[in-house]
Write a protein that holds these residues in place. Structure first.
Motif, PDB file in Angstrom:
ATOM      1  N   VAL A   1      12.436  11.169   8.338  1.00 57.31           N
ATOM      2  CA  VAL A   1      11.587  11.177   9.530  1.00 57.31           C
ATOM      3  C   VAL A   1      10.123  11.385   9.179  1.00 57.31           C
ATOM      4  O   VAL A   1       9.243  11.070   9.987  1.00 57.31           O
ATOM      5  N   MET A   2       9.869  11.907   7.984  1.00 59.05           N
ATOM      6  CA  MET A   2       8.502  12.074   7.490  1.00 59.05           C
ATOM      7  C   MET A   2       8.487  11.759   6.004  1.00 59.05           C
ATOM      8  O   MET A   2       9.396  12.170   5.269  1.00 59.05           O
ATOM      9  N   LEU A   3       7.468  11.029   5.561  1.00 58.81           N
ATOM     10  CA  LEU A   3       7.329  10.689   4.150  1.00 58.81           C
ATOM     11  C   LEU A   3       5.889  10.931   3.721  1.00 58.81           C
ATOM     12  O   LEU A   3       4.958  10.671   4.487  1.00 58.81           O
ATOM     13  N   ALA A   4       5.708  11.415   2.496  1.00 62.64           N
ATOM     14  CA  ALA A   4       4.372  11.747   2.012  1.00 62.64           C
ATOM     15  C   ALA A   4       4.238  11.338   0.556  1.00 62.64           C
ATOM     16  O   ALA A   4       5.214  11.311  -0.198  1.00 62.64           O
TER      17      ALA A   4
ATOM     18  N   ARG B   1      13.891   3.243  11.067  1.00 63.44           N
ATOM     19  CA  ARG B   1      14.608   3.260   9.791  1.00 63.44           C
ATOM     20  C   ARG B   1      13.797   2.495   8.747  1.00 63.44           C
ATOM     21  O   ARG B   1      13.414   1.342   8.953  1.00 63.44           O
ATOM     22  N   VAL B   2      13.523   3.158   7.633  1.00 64.43           N
ATOM     23  CA  VAL B   2      12.730   2.539   6.573  1.00 64.43           C
ATOM     24  C   VAL B   2      13.344   2.849   5.209  1.00 64.43           C
ATOM     25  O   VAL B   2      14.104   3.816   5.050  1.00 64.43           O
ATOM     26  N   GLU B   3      13.013   2.007   4.238  1.00 68.03           N
ATOM     27  CA  GLU B   3      13.277   2.271   2.832  1.00 68.03           C
ATOM     28  C   GLU B   3      11.942   2.386   2.129  1.00 68.03           C
ATOM     29  O   GLU B   3      10.941   1.838   2.592  1.00 68.03           O
ATOM     30  N   CYS B   4      11.916   3.095   0.986  1.00 64.64           N
ATOM     31  CA  CYS B   4      10.654   3.297   0.285  1.00 64.64           C
ATOM     32  C   CYS B   4      10.889   3.130  -1.212  1.00 64.64           C
ATOM     33  O   CYS B   4      11.923   3.558  -1.745  1.00 64.64           O
ATOM     34  N   ASP B   5       9.908   2.493  -1.882  1.00 65.99           N
ATOM     35  CA  ASP B   5      10.068   2.215  -3.315  1.00 65.99           C
ATOM     36  C   ASP B   5       9.653   3.380  -4.194  1.00 65.99           C
ATOM     37  O   ASP B   5       9.605   3.249  -5.418  1.00 65.99           O
ATOM     38  N   GLY B   6       9.341   4.516  -3.612  1.00 62.61           N
ATOM     39  CA  GLY B   6       8.994   5.689  -4.405  1.00 62.61           C
ATOM     40  C   GLY B   6       7.562   6.127  -4.287  1.00 62.61           C
ATOM     41  O   GLY B   6       7.206   7.235  -4.728  1.00 62.61           O
ATOM     42  N   LYS B   7       6.707   5.276  -3.701  1.00 68.13           N
ATOM     43  CA  LYS B   7       5.308   5.702  -3.515  1.00 68.13           C
ATOM     44  C   LYS B   7       5.230   6.914  -2.588  1.00 68.13           C
ATOM     45  O   LYS B   7       4.408   7.807  -2.776  1.00 68.13           O
ATOM     46  N   LEU B   8       6.093   6.930  -1.561  1.00 72.33           N
ATOM     47  CA  LEU B   8       6.191   8.067  -0.656  1.00 72.33           C
ATOM     48  C   LEU B   8       7.583   8.669  -0.770  1.00 72.33           C
ATOM     49  O   LEU B   8       8.563   7.959  -1.007  1.00 72.33           O
ATOM     50  N   SER B   9       7.680   9.970  -0.558  1.00 72.54           N
ATOM     51  CA  SER B   9       8.964  10.668  -0.660  1.00 72.54           C
ATOM     52  C   SER B   9       9.307  11.310   0.677  1.00 72.54           C
ATOM     53  O   SER B   9       8.428  11.867   1.358  1.00 72.54           O
ATOM     54  N   PRO B  10      10.583  11.275   1.074  1.00 69.96           N
ATOM     55  CA  PRO B  10      10.996  11.942   2.319  1.00 69.96           C
ATOM     56  C   PRO B  10      10.805  13.447   2.216  1.00 69.96           C
ATOM     57  O   PRO B  10      11.088  14.043   1.167  1.00 69.96           O
TER      58      PRO B  10
ATOM     59  N   LEU C   1       0.820  -1.208   0.000  1.00 68.04           N
ATOM     60  CA  LEU C   1       0.000   0.000   0.000  1.00 68.04           C
ATOM     61  C   LEU C   1       0.856   1.259   0.000  1.00 68.04           C
ATOM     62  O   LEU C   1       0.551   2.240  -0.674  1.00 68.04           O
ATOM     63  N   THR C   2       1.953   1.216   0.779  1.00 65.60           N
ATOM     64  CA  THR C   2       2.745   2.425   1.043  1.00 65.60           C
ATOM     65  C   THR C   2       4.122   2.429   0.387  1.00 65.60           C
ATOM     66  O   THR C   2       4.748   3.488   0.297  1.00 65.60           O
ATOM     67  N   GLY C   3       4.605   1.245  -0.015  1.00 61.66           N
ATOM     68  CA  GLY C   3       5.954   1.152  -0.554  1.00 61.66           C
ATOM     69  C   GLY C   3       7.034   1.196   0.501  1.00 61.66           C
ATOM     70  O   GLY C   3       8.228   1.252   0.174  1.00 61.66           O
ATOM     71  N   ILE C   4       6.651   1.135   1.763  1.00 59.69           N
ATOM     72  CA  ILE C   4       7.614   1.237   2.863  1.00 59.69           C
ATOM     73  C   ILE C   4       8.071  -0.154   3.287  1.00 59.69           C
ATOM     74  O   ILE C   4       7.261  -1.065   3.448  1.00 59.69           O
TER      75      ILE C   4
ATOM     76  N   ARG D   1      -4.346  10.323  -0.157  1.00 61.06           N
ATOM     77  CA  ARG D   1      -3.033  10.775   0.294  1.00 61.06           C
ATOM     78  C   ARG D   1      -2.548   9.900   1.450  1.00 61.06           C
ATOM     79  O   ARG D   1      -3.340   9.460   2.279  1.00 61.06           O
ATOM     80  N   ILE D   2      -1.225   9.687   1.497  1.00 58.70           N
ATOM     81  CA  ILE D   2      -0.616   8.870   2.546  1.00 58.70           C
ATOM     82  C   ILE D   2       0.526   9.653   3.171  1.00 58.70           C
ATOM     83  O   ILE D   2       1.370  10.218   2.460  1.00 58.70           O
ATOM     84  N   PHE D   3       0.543   9.678   4.503  1.00 59.63           N
ATOM     85  CA  PHE D   3       1.622  10.355   5.233  1.00 59.63           C
ATOM     86  C   PHE D   3       2.123   9.423   6.323  1.00 59.63           C
ATOM     87  O   PHE D   3       1.317   8.820   7.046  1.00 59.63           O
ATOM     88  N   TYR D   4       3.451   9.325   6.433  1.00 57.35           N
ATOM     89  CA  TYR D   4       4.054   8.456   7.448  1.00 57.35           C
ATOM     90  C   TYR D   4       5.041   9.239   8.289  1.00 57.35           C
ATOM     91  O   TYR D   4       5.974   9.853   7.760  1.00 57.35           O
ATOM     92  N   PHE D   5       4.833   9.241   9.613  1.00 55.06           N
ATOM     93  CA  PHE D   5       5.809   9.759  10.558  1.00 55.06           C
ATOM     94  C   PHE D   5       6.686   8.593  11.002  1.00 55.06           C
ATOM     95  O   PHE D   5       6.298   7.804  11.875  1.00 55.06           O
TER      96      PHE D   5
END
Length: 712
Positions: free
Chosen positions: A570-573, A534-543, A478-481, A581-585
């Motif tokens: 520390v924040m990705l959207a 600590r996370v990695e993201c495939d591009g769905k969310l951006s730091p 869902l998030t790419g995280i 819209r998806i936001f991750y703290f």
């Protein structure tokens, strides 16, 4: 109330104002009948809660082992109180307290009481704790209920100690041993160890034992007292407190025709705004047509408790008003039928009288809010474990305070009810909801895939329902995280020693600002004081911001940034393909704000909510002050209750004066129904109403303690 004026409705729908005099053992010798009859009239109550039996009997019981109040003698105080209440047209609930008994009782039935693994009984103040699985609960208490019903015919029963001994004690009586073996096929755990699967099973089993007794007591009262004679218990509405006594709020809400809440005053961590939240949370479980009275203290609570001292009037009144704003029904509470400090009897009447005058606007209404703040018992139990305050409560209350402060409407949503509430919501907020079931995760996924917005923090969904780490993050698709299972920063409170500086960390804000951090133009950093997953993201969310590690605080000459930049987000959207819209703290901003109340962190949380919602909010309130604002729809009416909490956030302390605020500009989104006028039910005036482009706008010049705005 519109429908509650109908006399053919059951008592639990008619009675919305309640009174309780929690009798003491010596009250039979000197209670003033005429005073209480007058006080009932002055406070406009419709029902009373009167001590009957259990730990202390206030009537001449025929049950040998039921301890009688020391001052009772040959009197029947419960009967006298109940008779006068009936003459006054009041509903009567018999109050019980059943979790402990005398040495004489223990000596006759030692196997009915809680014992540890060594067979030693649990005691407090000379009383022995009864076991919830013993004949004390299964046979003796039903006999007490039957006796009271046959003798007095109360409409129902309350009991604030029905859950028995706390989770700190694993009872090893013969009944618990046999029942756990029969139900779970296991021997009782020896110690409290969340890593032990047997102990985890015991936790869930302990909840079911309490609900089993709830059902048993209700079967008893309805069988002998009629279909509307309910046993109602009592409980605290803070979703993270009842777990200490195995009180399952979701199951109680599902079973209850009326919910008797026992949350008597504000607390340091949560403030007055907790009380409107109590109403929203409990109505979310039991339905908005359920009456939810709450016991509200008139004695002094705080750093020190004084049972016979009068709580400052404004302290009591503001707690009552904030509860009413959230749909709570007022229930005054005094300890003792005779008081030398008679100031306490001036606390409740003004609020109760206003409540009666405006009852028509306070019921038969639904909240207007499209944001769901999610909680669950599993997360409290199996993520919070022995540190619920730090892990679970602080993130939740961080968001509560941030949205209250920003005047953003929201409702609490149990994680099992996401599908049920989804149609009315635009945003789900998961405040470090680490322990989730597969079904709960799937409900979140359905919500986002259907176009809903999502804001989540920290370890959300990284643990299964037992609090065990998942191999794969269930929201990854869902998030790419992808979680790296590493932590930057230090979890927990700051060490008061300035030589220890692990939580002296910050956020780095980039020059190219995302809208969430666009309000911080005059700074390149923000204070944090928490930890980062600590996370990695495939591009769905951006730091949109990164982490600055801690550096020395003291001496000041050493207090310079050692590592000014990292690549740790520390924040990705971002945005889902469905349009949500998806936001991750990744940084636990919600927990840090819940702990410190630092305005920057509260602004950050509110900004993230507004961005995730694309500012799609049903009401906008501009002007000074710290306000708790609750919006409702009642037929074609909008009803906004504003409680002025300005200056009340300091704790410890008591409210000594109200600080008026204003003017306030209030705009309602009224696409479906255009109002014709705006009434202010506290000021007693009609406000000028301007309707333009689906927004209805008014100005409220001043709010002293509260205001009720009615658009019709």
């Amino acid at each position: 109330m519109i429908e509650q004026k109908q006399t053919n409705l059951p008592w639990y729908r008619r009675a919305v104002r309640w009174g309780q005099t929690n009798l003491t053992e010596m009250d039979p010798t000197n209670w003033d009948k005429e005073f209480w009859k007058q006080y009932w009239k002055e406070t406009k109550i419709q029902g009373v809660i009167i001590n009957a039996g259990g730990i202390v009997a206030y009537y001449p019981s025929k049950l040998e082992m039921q301890y009688r109040a020391e001052g009772l003698g040959d009197r029947d105080l419960f009967g006298e109180f109940a008779e006068e209440a009936r003459k006054a047209g009041l509903i009567v609930l018999a109050r019980m307290d059943i979790n402990r008994a005398t040495k004489e009782f223990f000596d006759q039935h030692p196997d009915w009481f809680v014992v540890n693994a060594q067979g030693e009984p649990l005691m407090s103040n000379g009383r022995y704790f009864s076991c919830v699985n013993s004949p004390y609960y299964k046979e003796f208490i039903p006999e007490v209920l039957k006796e009271i019903i046959e003798k007095y015919r109360p409409e129902g029963f309350t009991d604030n100690s029905w859950t028995g001994a706390s989770r700190k004690v694993i009872c090893h009586c013969s009944y618990c041993k046999a029942k756990f073996k029969a139900d779970a096929g296991l021997d009782l755990p020896i110690s409290s160890d969340y890593n032990d699967p047997v102990y985890r099973q015991w936790i869930k089993w302990s909840y079911s034992c309490r609900i089993e007794n709830w059902d048993l007591f209700n079967e008893t009262t309805t069988r002998f007292g009629g279909s509307d004679c309910y046993w109602l218990g009592m409980f605290n509405a803070d979703p993270f407190r009842p777990h200490t006594n195995f009180c399952d709020l979701k199951e109680i809400g599902r079973r209850s025709k009326i919910m008797m809440c026992d949350h008597q005053s504000r607390e340091t961590r949560t403030g007055f705004e907790q009380n409107s939240l109590n109403g929203f949370l409990l109505h979310g479980l039991a339905g908005w047509d359920t009456v939810i009275p709450e016991s509200m203290s008139n004695y002094i609570r705080g750093v020190r408790t004084f049972r016979q001292g009068s709580n400052p009037a404004k302290e009591t009144q503001l707690w009552m008003l904030d509860g009413i704003a959230g749909g709570i029904s007022p229930w005054y509470h005094h300890v003792g039928a005779v008081q030398e400090d008679r100031r306490q009897f001036k606390n409740a009447p003004p609020v109760m009288q206003w409540h009666e005058q405006n009852e028509i606007y306070l019921y038969d209404r639904l909240p207007v809010a499209n944001i769901g703040l999610v909680w669950s018992q599993e997360n409290t139990e199996f993520y919070g474990r022995d540190d619920v305050e730090e892990k679970v409560s602080l993130p939740w209350h961080g968001f509560v305070r941030a949205m209250t402060r920003a005047r953003i409407p929201f409702i609490p949503v149990h994680a099992d009810h996401i599908d049920r509430e989804a149609a009315n919501l635009s945003l789900l907020i998961l405040p470090d909801l680490a322990a989730m079931t597969d079904a709960q995760c799937e409900a979140v996924q359905r919500f986002v895939e259907s176009g809903g917005n999502l804001l989540f923090t920290s370890k959300t969904a990284t643990l299964n329902e037992w609090g065990e780490h998942r191999e794969k993050f269930p929201l990854e698709g869902l998030t790419g995280i992808r979680h790296l299972h590493e932590v930057a920063g230090t979890e927990g409170k700051s060490n008061p020693n300035w030589e220890v500086f692990e939580t002296h960390n910050y956020f780095r804000l980039p020059q190219d600002r995302h809208p969430v951090i666009a309000g911080f133009e005059d700074t390149a950093t923000l204070p944090f004081g928490g930890s980062v997953r600590r996370v990695e993201c495939d591009g769905k969310l951006s730091p949109i911001a990164t982490y600055i590690p801690a550096y020395p605080i003291y001496p000041p000459e050493f207090s310079w940034v050692r590592v000014p930049n990292t690549d740790i987000p520390v924040m990705l959207a971002g945005e889902h393909a469905s349009g949500g819209r998806i936001f991750y703290f990744a940084g636990d901003v919600d927990r840090a704000y819940g702990r410190t109340h630092l305005p920057d962190l509260g602004d950050l949380l509110a900004s993230a909510v507004r961005w995730a919602m694309n500012d799609n909010l049903p009401v906008k309130i501009e002007g000074p002050g710290y306000l708790d604002c609750k919006l409702f729809k009642q037929g074609g009416k909008f009803i906004l209750h504003i409680v002025n909490l300005t200056g009340t956030n300091q704790s410890p302390g008591f409210v000594e004066e109200f600080i008026p605020v204003g003017p306030l500009k209030i705009s309602f989104y009224t696409r479906e129904t255009m109002p014709n006028r705006a009434l202010l039910r506290v000021s007693g005036i009609e406000a000028k109403l301007v309707v333009e482009n689906a927004w209805a706008t008014i100005q409220v010049d001043s709010v002293i303690n509260h205001e009720l705005v009615v658009l019709e």
